[in-house]
Design a protein around this motif. Sequence first.
Motif, mmCIF file in Angstrom:
data_model
loop_
_atom_site.group_PDB
_atom_site.id
_atom_site.type_symbol
_atom_site.label_atom_id
_atom_site.label_comp_id
_atom_site.label_asym_id
_atom_site.label_seq_id
_atom_site.Cartn_x
_atom_site.Cartn_y
_atom_site.Cartn_z
ATOM 1 N N ASN A 284 2.389 -9.342 6.915
ATOM 2 C CA ASN A 284 3.796 -8.973 7.067
ATOM 3 C C ASN A 284 4.054 -7.871 8.145
ATOM 4 O OD1 ASN A 284 6.655 -9.376 5.324
ATOM 5 N ND2 ASN A 284 5.246 -11.071 5.371
ATOM 6 N N LYS B 151 10.858 -9.956 0.018
ATOM 7 C CA LYS B 151 9.852 -10.533 -0.897
ATOM 8 C C LYS B 151 8.839 -9.558 -1.370
ATOM 9 C CE LYS B 151 9.420 -14.618 1.223
ATOM 10 N NZ LYS B 151 10.255 -13.968 2.213
ATOM 11 N N LYS B 152 8.480 -8.285 -0.420
ATOM 12 C CA LYS B 152 7.385 -7.563 -0.985
ATOM 13 C C LYS B 152 8.081 -6.510 -1.979
ATOM 14 C CE LYS B 152 6.248 -6.383 3.309
ATOM 15 N NZ LYS B 152 7.515 -7.154 4.003
ATOM 16 N N GLU C 222 -0.557 -13.825 -2.019
ATOM 17 C CA GLU C 222 -0.272 -12.567 -1.666
ATOM 18 C C GLU C 222 0.319 -11.391 -2.770
ATOM 19 O OE1 GLU C 222 3.059 -12.699 1.685
ATOM 20 O OE2 GLU C 222 4.089 -10.725 0.551
ATOM 21 N N THR D 18 9.120 -6.802 7.771
ATOM 22 C CA THR D 18 10.432 -6.271 7.129
ATOM 23 C C THR D 18 11.719 -5.819 8.084
ATOM 24 O OG1 THR D 18 8.939 -5.406 5.582
ATOM 25 C CG2 THR D 18 11.315 -4.674 5.074
ATOM 26 N N ARG E 213 8.939 -1.885 0.314
ATOM 27 C CA ARG E 213 7.780 -1.771 0.618
ATOM 28 C C ARG E 213 7.580 -2.229 2.025
ATOM 29 N NH1 ARG E 213 3.485 -3.351 -3.654
ATOM 30 N NH2 ARG E 213 4.162 -5.416 -2.757
ATOM 31 N N LEU F 279 -0.519 -0.775 2.918
ATOM 32 C CA LEU F 279 0.655 -1.195 2.136
ATOM 33 C C LEU F 279 0.757 0.183 0.884
ATOM 34 C CD1 LEU F 279 3.153 -2.925 1.133
ATOM 35 C CD2 LEU F 279 1.617 -4.093 -0.486
ATOM 36 N N ALA G 170 -0.318 -9.543 2.135
ATOM 37 C CA ALA G 170 0.655 -8.645 2.656
ATOM 38 C C ALA G 170 0.727 -8.147 3.968
ATOM 39 C CB ALA G 170 1.264 -7.485 1.487
#
Length: 360
Positions: A242, A321-322, A234, A246, A329, A341, A239
């Motif tokens: 995801n 974790k991003k 990732e 979030t 993010r 992203l 990402a």
Amino acid sequence: MKTLNVELGERAYPIYIGSGLLQRADLLTRHVSSAQVAVVTNDTVAPLYLDRVLAPFADRVVETVILPDGESYKTLDSAGRIFDALLGKRFSRNAVLIALGGGVIGDLGGFAAACYQRGIPFVQVPTTLLSQVDSSVGGKTGVNHPLGKNMIGAFYQPRCVLADTDTLATLPDRELSAGLAEVIKYGLIRDPEFFAWLESNMDALLARDADALAYAIERSCRNKAEVVAADEKETGERATLNLGHTFGHAIETGCGYGVYLHGEAVAIGMCQAADLSRRLGWLAAADVARIEALLRRAKLPTKPPENLATERYLELMAVDKKNVDGQVRLILLEQIGRATLPRGIGMTQLRATLDEYGKA
Ligand SMILES: NC(=O)c1ccc[n+]([C@@H]2O[C@H](COP(=O)([O-])OP(=O)(O)OC[C@H]3O[C@@H](n4cnc5c(N)ncnc54)[C@H](O)[C@@H]3O)[C@@H](O)[C@H]2O)c1
Ligand SMILES: O=C(O)C(=O)C[C@@H](O)[C@H](O)[C@H](O)COP(=O)(O)O
Ligand SMILES: [Zn+2]
């Protein structure tokens, strides 16, 4: 049976998808050559499928760890119970761990396998739609922390994934829908034709039509395998998997693990991500409506919980974790089938989504 491969060089592995696979002793034994075998499962899945998994291993030393069912048991304490069982039986580093169940068991079992004696081989036997289309593939393992979802974990790939589609026959309807959220996610982030296919075939999926389900599982796994092969840890494209997470993880943590199913929280989160993408001028309002309509047809929620205020949301989203240097993010949508992203997101627009989306 369909076989896909996750192309990761020396850590490459097959994903077997099909009916009756738990009766195929050869498939499991092919990837379990040790004399010691641990099966980790829970008290819902064990009475349904444990016998089938144990049958090929009558001549081995077998330890079964049956944990209580639920997202609230995806914890370090449960991992400790697995370590206790393996150490109690003096299991060596070549012992193989089989994770039999949904994503909770897969994430937890994989995490225990990654840690025990610094890593033992493990096999994923996913039994929910969500775990067959997403969590069993790609090597994200871990447990929850009271302050954040999946905050303790490791990237650790399984030796194979064995998805017996017959197990879906016993899955509750609400769990089937939760799995459909992650299926729809693949259409949204990178596969617009699949999104259109889902619009045409949602009724068949909800009716558990075997061909439709097998196709959705295979196409989802193909998408995930491609992304993971391109970006295992990732640092980039992965990402996008995801999308909605979030917001979704904030809902799961904020409301208490297990109140919203992971797939339900992700469904709401994908709507919030779509709404924010529209506010930023990237996504057409008509596409937001199309996304909401498909999620609703899949019998998924689309509106955020009423008791999660914007400030609390933002606090929870700060644990993701991003995030980089403490900045949130988010994965957003440029169109149905293309995720992005962005470097920075406008806090004004994010607040507007949290304040207004689904509140009318
Ligand atoms: N590692 C990843 O890449 C990844 C991806 C997506 C989700 N996840 C994680 O996966 C978890 C959610 O997974 P899930 O949706 O499978 O939930 P789950 O593991 O809690 O399973 C859902 C429910 O179905 C039951 N069940 C499982 N198989 C069954 C069957 N065949 N018949 C009847 N009941 C059955 C379970 O006991 C449980 O009650 C979350 O913790 C999420 O964070 C991880
Ligand atoms: O495999 C991935 O990468 C994903 O992001 C898949 C998600 O569906 C999954 O819920 C994952 O566990 C979320 O990852 P996290 O890094 O945000 O915990
Ligand atoms: Zn997910």
